[in-house]
Design an enzyme around this catalytic site. Structure first.
Site, short mmCIF file in Angstrom:
data_model
loop_
_atom_site.label_atom_id
_atom_site.label_comp_id
_atom_site.label_asym_id
_atom_site.label_seq_id
_atom_site.Cartn_x
_atom_site.Cartn_y
_atom_site.Cartn_z
N LYS A 54 0.84 -1.20 0.00
CA LYS A 54 0.00 0.00 0.00
C LYS A 54 0.88 1.25 0.00
O LYS A 54 0.65 2.17 -0.77
CB LYS A 54 -0.86 0.04 1.28
CG LYS A 54 -2.19 -0.66 1.15
CD LYS A 54 -2.92 -0.57 2.50
CE LYS A 54 -4.05 -1.56 2.55
NZ LYS A 54 -4.51 -1.86 3.89
N GLN A 98 -5.43 -1.18 9.67
CA GLN A 98 -5.27 -2.53 9.13
C GLN A 98 -5.88 -3.55 10.09
O GLN A 98 -5.57 -3.57 11.28
CB GLN A 98 -3.77 -2.81 8.93
CG GLN A 98 -3.46 -4.14 8.30
CD GLN A 98 -3.93 -4.26 6.86
OE1 GLN A 98 -3.87 -3.29 6.09
NE2 GLN A 98 -4.41 -5.43 6.49
N ASP A 121 -11.83 3.13 4.13
CA ASP A 121 -12.21 1.72 4.05
C ASP A 121 -13.73 1.57 3.94
O ASP A 121 -14.22 0.48 3.62
CB ASP A 121 -11.73 0.99 5.31
CG ASP A 121 -10.68 -0.06 5.00
OD1 ASP A 121 -10.52 -0.39 3.82
OD2 ASP A 121 -10.03 -0.54 5.95
#
Ligand code: NAP
Length: 294
Positions: A54, A98, A121
Site C-alpha cells: 500500500k 489494518q 475503508d
C-alpha cells in the site's frame, strides 16, 4: 465456450494512473496533496506485506503517507488517541486501520472512532448506512473493485440477476448494496443457503466471497455469466509449495462463463487502487471540490 478473462492487474493499473493524474492536477491547480494514514498494530507478517505494498502505491500516486506502526501490545486507549490525532490533522484525508487488530482492542470501537469523512475503508457505521440508504459515501474498496471489474464487461446491470456468495461486512453485504444500487436483482447467499449450486446457476452475475477454495464448480455457473472471484485461499500446491486459489474452480468455470476474474490477478489488485481512489475522493470532498468519478 471459453470465458473472457477480466484482467484486474491492467484495470487496476489504469485506475491508479487516473488517480495519479488527478493528484497531480490537484497539487498543480490547488496546492492540495491528498494524504493517507495506514495504521498497523502488531507484526502480523501478511499485514506487514500488505501495508508495505500500500505504502509503495500511495507514494507512486503522488499522495503523502502518514503511516503509523504501533507495537502488538498497544492498548485500545492509545490507539484511539492516535486516531483522534489523525482525525484532527488536516493533512490526513484518509485513515485506514489494518485489520485484524490484536485481541485487547475492540475493532468496532476503533472503526467507529474514525472520522467518517476520512474513512477510506468505508467501514464506519455512518458510511455503511449511507451506502444502504443510497446517499453518496465512501465505499469499501474490495466491493468497489468488484463492481468496476464487472462493469468492464457489462455497462448496465439493470436486467441482471446477481448472486453474491458471502454476507460479511467487508465484502458480501457492500457488494450486494452496490449491485442493488446498479439496479441488479440481488440475492445474498451464505453458509445456511439451501441448494447453493442451483441458486448460482440462475446468476447472470456471480460474486464469490466465501473464503472456500474452489467451492464454485463449473456446473454452478450459468452459461455466459460474469463471474467475480473475491476469494484468496492458500492451499497446498505441487512440490510441497503453497499456492493461492479463489473460491471458484477457475479452469472449469472458464469453460462456461462469459467473463471471469482470475486469482491472483483479478479482484486483488483492485483493492489498493480503490483505496487510492477513495483517498482522492475524500481529499476533494474535504476541500469542497467535486469528487472525480472514473
Ligand atoms: P468472511 O468474513 O469469512 O465471510 C465469508 C462468508 O462466506 C460468510 O458470510 C459465510 O457465511 C459465507 N460462507 C462460508 N462458507 C460458505 C459455504 N460453504 N457456502 C455458502 N456461503 C459460505 O470472509 P470475507 O472477509 O468476506 O472474505 C471472503 C473471501 O474474500 C476470503 O477468501 C478473503 O480472503 C477474500 N478477500 C479478498 C480481498 C481482496 O482484496 N481480493 C479482500 C477481502 C477479502 P456465514 O455468514 O453463514 O458464516
Amino acid at each position: 465456450m471459453t470465458a473472457r478473462i477480466i484482467d484486474g492487474k491492467t484495470i487496476a493499473a489504469d485506475l491508479r494512473g487516473k488517480v495519479a493524474d488527478s493528484v497531480h492536477r490537484l497539487k498543480r491547480d490547488r496546492g492540495i496533496v491528498p494524504g493517507i494514514a495506514v495504521v498497523l498494530v502488531g507484526e502480523d507478517p501478511a499485514s506487514q506485506v500488505y501495508v508495505r505494498t500500500k505504502s509503495n502505491m500511495v507514494a507512486s500516486s503522488g499522495m503523502n503517507a502518514y503511516d503509523r506502526k504501533l507495537p502488538a501490545n498497544t492498548r485500545e486507549a492509545e490507539l484511539l488517541e492516535v486516531i483522534a490525532a489523525l482525525n484532527a490533522d488536516p493533512a490526513v484525508n484518509g485513515i485506514l486501520v489494518q485489520l485484524p487488530l490484536p485481541r485487547q482492542i475492540d475493532t468496532h470501537k476503533v472503526i467507529a472512532a474514525i472520522d467518517p469523512d476520512k474513512d477510506v475503508d468505508g467501514f464506519h457505521p455512518l458510511n455503511v448506512g449511507r451506502l444502504s440508504a443510497g446517499f453518496p459515501s465512501l465505499v469499501p474498496c474490495t466491493p468497489l473493485g468488484c463492481i468496476m471489474l464487472a462493469k468492464s464487461v457489462q455497462a448496465s446491470f439493470s436486467d441482471m440477476e446477481a448472486v453474491v456468495i458471502g454476507r460479511s461486512n467487508i465484502v458480501g453485504k457492500p457488494v450486494a448494496q452496490l449491485l442493488l444500487a446498479e439496479h441488479a436483482t440481488v440475492t445474498i447467499a451464505h453458509s445456511r443457503t439451501r441448494d447453493l449450486p442451483a441458486l448460482c446457476r440462475r446468476a447472470d452475475l456471480l460474486v464469490a466471497a466465501a473464503g472456500r477454495p474452489e467451492m464454485v464448480r463449473g456446473d454452478w455457473v450459468k452459461p455466459g455469466a460474469i463471474v467475480i472471484d473475491v476469494g484468496i485461499n492458500r492451499v497446498a500446491g505441487e512440490g510441497g509449495k503453497s499456492k493461492i486459489v479463489g473460491d471458484v474452480a477457475f479452469a472449469e468455470a472458464a469453460q462456461v462463463a462469459g467473463a471471469i476474474t482470475p486469482v491472483p490477478g483479478g479482484v486483488g489488485p483492485m483493492t489498493i487502487a480503490c483505496l487510492l481512489l477513495n483517498t482522492l475522493r475524500a481529499a476533494c470532498m474535504q476541500n469542497g471540490l467535486s469528487a472525480p468519478n472514473f
